[in-house]
Design a protein around this motif. Sequence first.
Motif, short mmCIF file in Angstrom:
data_model
loop_
_atom_site.label_atom_id
_atom_site.label_comp_id
_atom_site.label_asym_id
_atom_site.label_seq_id
_atom_site.Cartn_x
_atom_site.Cartn_y
_atom_site.Cartn_z
N PRO A 1 -11.05 -8.53 0.75
CA PRO A 1 -10.73 -8.45 2.18
C PRO A 1 -9.26 -8.49 2.56
CG PRO A 1 -11.69 -10.59 1.66
CD PRO A 1 -11.81 -9.75 0.43
N LEU A 2 -8.35 -8.83 1.67
CA LEU A 2 -6.94 -8.84 2.07
C LEU A 2 -6.18 -7.59 1.63
CD1 LEU A 2 -5.90 -12.59 1.75
CD2 LEU A 2 -6.77 -11.33 3.72
N LEU A 3 -6.92 -6.61 1.08
CA LEU A 3 -6.28 -5.32 0.83
C LEU A 3 -6.11 -4.61 2.17
CD1 LEU A 3 -8.19 -4.12 -2.36
CD2 LEU A 3 -5.86 -5.03 -2.20
N LYS A 4 -5.01 -3.95 2.33
CA LYS A 4 -4.70 -3.35 3.63
C LYS A 4 -5.64 -2.22 4.00
CE LYS A 4 0.07 -4.81 3.82
NZ LYS A 4 1.48 -4.42 3.76
N ASP A 5 -6.30 -1.61 3.02
CA ASP A 5 -7.24 -0.54 3.36
C ASP A 5 -8.68 -1.03 3.46
OD1 ASP A 5 -7.53 -1.03 0.65
OD2 ASP A 5 -7.27 1.06 0.05
N PHE A 6 -8.86 -2.36 3.46
CA PHE A 6 -10.20 -2.93 3.62
C PHE A 6 -10.62 -2.82 5.09
CE2 PHE A 6 -12.81 -6.58 4.92
CZ PHE A 6 -13.94 -6.34 4.15
N VAL B 1 5.34 -10.37 -9.67
CA VAL B 1 4.93 -9.35 -10.65
C VAL B 1 4.23 -8.24 -9.88
CG1 VAL B 1 3.67 -8.89 -12.77
CG2 VAL B 1 4.48 -11.20 -12.31
N ARG B 2 4.70 -7.02 -10.04
CA ARG B 2 4.03 -5.88 -9.40
C ARG B 2 3.22 -5.10 -10.42
NH1 ARG B 2 6.74 -2.80 -4.43
NH2 ARG B 2 7.31 -4.61 -3.17
N ILE B 3 2.05 -4.62 -9.95
CA ILE B 3 1.15 -3.84 -10.78
C ILE B 3 0.58 -2.70 -9.95
CG2 ILE B 3 0.49 -5.65 -12.42
CD1 ILE B 3 -1.80 -6.40 -10.57
N PRO B 4 0.13 -1.62 -10.59
CA PRO B 4 -0.44 -0.51 -9.83
C PRO B 4 -1.76 -0.90 -9.16
CG PRO B 4 -0.50 -0.06 -12.19
CD PRO B 4 0.19 -1.36 -12.01
N ARG B 5 -1.98 -0.40 -7.95
CA ARG B 5 -3.23 -0.71 -7.23
C ARG B 5 -4.45 -0.18 -7.97
NH1 ARG B 5 -4.69 0.69 -2.11
NH2 ARG B 5 -5.04 -1.37 -1.22
N ASP B 6 -4.30 0.94 -8.69
CA ASP B 6 -5.46 1.52 -9.36
C ASP B 6 -5.75 0.89 -10.72
OD1 ASP B 6 -3.27 2.55 -10.67
OD2 ASP B 6 -3.92 4.64 -10.55
N ILE C 1 0.82 -1.21 0.00
CA ILE C 1 0.00 0.00 0.00
C ILE C 1 0.85 1.26 0.00
CG2 ILE C 1 -0.30 0.09 2.51
CD1 ILE C 1 -3.30 0.84 1.88
N ALA C 2 1.99 1.27 0.69
CA ALA C 2 2.85 2.47 0.71
C ALA C 2 3.42 2.77 -0.67
CB ALA C 2 3.98 2.28 1.73
N ASP C 3 3.60 1.74 -1.49
CA ASP C 3 4.11 1.91 -2.86
C ASP C 3 2.98 2.03 -3.88
OD1 ASP C 3 6.68 1.65 -1.84
OD2 ASP C 3 6.77 -0.51 -2.25
N ASN C 4 1.73 1.94 -3.39
CA ASN C 4 0.55 1.97 -4.25
C ASN C 4 0.60 0.88 -5.33
OD1 ASN C 4 -2.01 2.95 -4.84
ND2 ASN C 4 -1.24 4.35 -6.42
#
Length: 168
Positions: free
Chosen positions: A161-166, A108-113, A83-86
């Motif tokens: 539910p496993l997103l940190k801002d959930f 593999v990293r991808i943007p949260r949005d 989440i800090a890296d979005n």
Amino acid sequence: MSSRATTLEAISTLFGGAIAASAANEQSGEETGPRPLGVIERDYRQCGTHLDAKIAPEQLPEAARIMFTLGYYLESITGVDWIADNELEAVYDFSRYDFDCCRVAIRVRIPRDNPQLPTITPIYTGANWHERETHDFFGIVFTGHPHLIPLLLPEDADFHPLLKDFSA
């Protein structure tokens, strides 16, 4: 040649044969910024993997084809919310049935949005349920997936539910 060496050589083709040099920095605890794309060798006793590759999203189908061709099976797919890296990260764990042990993590990293990755279900049919579960819990959309409906959550769930801002 051992399966570890063969696999390292094959995965390195994704990066023009280069092997990331950050493993030594990671082991020393030295802060060097974001890990670059590439594959590094790891100490299995400390990390649970022999090889750890960080790839770009568009490299995922080719990486899966390499693993399939080399005789690996897909253990799991999971997500990590940075989440800090979005960003979100999908982690694919591969292993072998033979006694020439080599466990590989592909990240593999991808943007949260815009959390989209190509599906690997056409290569590993068993990825179907792993991708559905990862979609349920992290919201990662696997483009081209043949049936990306909730696996464990209710059909009308519009949360991950496993997103940190959930928050429930």
